[in-house]
Design an enzyme around this catalytic site. Sequence first.
Site, short mmCIF file in Angstrom:
data_model
loop_
_atom_site.label_atom_id
_atom_site.label_comp_id
_atom_site.label_asym_id
_atom_site.label_seq_id
_atom_site.Cartn_x
_atom_site.Cartn_y
_atom_site.Cartn_z
N HIS A 262 -0.36 -0.19 -9.83
CA HIS A 262 -1.11 -1.05 -8.90
C HIS A 262 -1.61 -2.32 -9.62
O HIS A 262 -2.82 -2.58 -9.68
CB HIS A 262 -2.28 -0.30 -8.25
CG HIS A 262 -2.75 -0.96 -6.99
ND1 HIS A 262 -3.19 -0.27 -5.91
CD2 HIS A 262 -2.83 -2.27 -6.64
CE1 HIS A 262 -3.54 -1.11 -4.94
NE2 HIS A 262 -3.34 -2.34 -5.37
N ARG B 242 0.85 -1.19 0.00
CA ARG B 242 0.00 0.00 0.00
C ARG B 242 0.89 1.24 0.00
O ARG B 242 1.90 1.29 0.69
CB ARG B 242 -0.91 0.03 1.24
CG ARG B 242 -2.10 -0.92 1.17
CD ARG B 242 -3.11 -0.50 0.11
NE ARG B 242 -4.26 -1.39 0.04
CZ ARG B 242 -4.37 -2.41 -0.82
NH1 ARG B 242 -3.40 -2.67 -1.67
NH2 ARG B 242 -5.46 -3.17 -0.83
P1 NDP Z 1 -1.98 -11.31 5.06
O1 NDP Z 1 -2.96 -10.71 5.99
O2 NDP Z 1 -2.15 -12.73 4.67
O3 NDP Z 1 -0.51 -11.18 5.70
C1 NDP Z 1 -0.08 -10.06 6.39
C2 NDP Z 1 1.32 -10.32 6.98
O4 NDP Z 1 1.82 -9.09 7.51
C3 NDP Z 1 1.29 -11.33 8.11
O5 NDP Z 1 2.45 -12.14 8.09
C4 NDP Z 1 1.31 -10.43 9.36
O6 NDP Z 1 1.90 -11.01 10.50
C5 NDP Z 1 2.18 -9.30 8.87
N1 NDP Z 1 1.95 -8.10 9.68
C6 NDP Z 1 0.80 -7.42 9.84
N2 NDP Z 1 0.99 -6.37 10.66
C7 NDP Z 1 2.29 -6.41 11.04
C8 NDP Z 1 3.09 -5.61 11.89
N3 NDP Z 1 2.59 -4.57 12.54
N4 NDP Z 1 4.38 -5.96 12.07
C9 NDP Z 1 4.90 -7.04 11.44
N5 NDP Z 1 4.19 -7.84 10.61
C10 NDP Z 1 2.91 -7.52 10.42
O7 NDP Z 1 -1.92 -10.37 3.79
P2 NDP Z 1 -1.66 -10.78 2.24
O8 NDP Z 1 -0.32 -11.44 2.17
O9 NDP Z 1 -2.82 -11.47 1.66
O10 NDP Z 1 -1.60 -9.34 1.56
C11 NDP Z 1 -0.65 -8.37 1.94
C12 NDP Z 1 -1.01 -7.04 1.38
O11 NDP Z 1 -0.72 -6.99 -0.02
C13 NDP Z 1 -2.50 -6.64 1.41
O12 NDP Z 1 -2.93 -6.23 2.66
C14 NDP Z 1 -2.54 -5.54 0.39
O13 NDP Z 1 -2.27 -4.32 1.03
C15 NDP Z 1 -1.42 -5.90 -0.56
N6 NDP Z 1 -1.93 -6.25 -1.90
C16 NDP Z 1 -1.42 -5.58 -2.96
C17 NDP Z 1 -1.83 -5.88 -4.25
C18 NDP Z 1 -1.24 -5.20 -5.43
O14 NDP Z 1 -1.65 -5.48 -6.56
N7 NDP Z 1 -0.28 -4.32 -5.26
C19 NDP Z 1 -2.83 -6.94 -4.49
C20 NDP Z 1 -3.27 -7.60 -3.30
C21 NDP Z 1 -2.83 -7.26 -2.06
P3 NDP Z 1 1.29 -12.34 11.18
O15 NDP Z 1 1.64 -13.46 10.23
O16 NDP Z 1 1.99 -12.44 12.45
O17 NDP Z 1 -0.20 -12.10 11.27
#
Ligand code: NDP
Length: 315
Positions: A278, A230
């Site tokens: 994006h 993002r």
């Molecule tokens: P998930 O919710 O599956 O994974 C999120 C990961 O981030 C988890 O490992 C989580 O930790 C970690 N995390 C969250 N908050 C923190 C923090 N404060 N500190 C450290 N680690 C943290 O998300 P996805 O993998 O499905 O997607 C990731 C992002 O990709 C989406 O939210 C979106 O913003 C972006 N996206 C972008 C697209 C594009 O085309 N550019 C398309 C689709 C998505 P934990 O494992 O411990 O919960």
Amino acid sequence: MRIAFDARLDGAERADWWRALTEALPDDDWVDALVEGTSSARWRDAEVAVVANPQPGRLAGCGRLRLIQSLWAGVDRLLGDTTLPAGVPLARMVDPVMNQAMAETATWAVLSLHRRAFDYAAQQRRTQWRTLPQRRADEVPVLVLGLGEMGRTAASRLASLGYAVSGWSARPREVPGVACHAGRGALAALLGAADIVVNLLPLTPDTRGLFDRARLAQMRPGASLVNLARGAHVVEADLLEALNAGRLGHAVLDVFETEPLPTTHVFWFHPKITVWPHVAALTDLRTAAGLVAANVEAVRRGEAPAHLVDLGRGY
Ligand code: NDP
């Protein structure tokens, strides 16, 4: 079951989604926000809402909802709608096809940075024939921030190509071939050790503005940032300053504070920035419609839908 549909998309794309979803669930009673309006009784009676970044307030009057299903993986904008009916489970799009697409984009960016593809492209524009140093993949430390659906798929793919991959998450995770770390306390050292940082975190109050001047200063001199998550994870002025000062090598950006990126934005023209619009992982409606249908069937059977957002954590 009555299903409300709303998507902030252009006409053709919206129509494609409508067709794919209604074909996947042909026996349900679909209500289109654009056709019937969000103040109609049929809209307000919906039991499921299938949405893609709807305007805030669209679901406020829906008192019978049992599921809000997002067509997008990231739900930060949806969660920003303070009028969402309280207590309704919210599911996000988790599709292995998208995870693979994201892993491909991360691989492209890392390979391009490692093998100097952006530098050679600049040299070509100058008709310059010059050899740059070449390193082995195992000499390139890559850090993947976020080890969720997309982060761990990308990290595994990069590890399989021989990169020295570390990963970072909120809670401890295990990904074969990846050195996994968790918690804010680990981040500075990880940033200081990586040549390429790939951001795949969700946007939450905790991660907004993560890459500010102080955090960018923790990155290794000459390192590169790949932001596929993002735009608001990065303070754009601070990134620009770090690139201009030569502290960072390159930035590959797929996401921005303002999208579409304004045509006058300095990022478009910056020699150390690569811009994608994006598209790192597009939702594929051929598979996504089936995943929506499976979640609606779960609700119909009285079972828990898959991939519910943890509203406390915000992702
Ligand atoms: P998930 O919710 O599956 O994974 C999120 C990961 O981030 C988890 O490992 C989580 O930790 C970690 N995390 C969250 N908050 C923190 C923090 N404060 N500190 C450290 N680690 C943290 O998300 P996805 O993998 O499905 O997607 C990731 C992002 O990709 C989406 O939210 C979106 O913003 C972006 N996206 C972008 C697209 C594009 O085309 N550019 C398309 C689709 C998505 P934990 O494992 O411990 O919960």
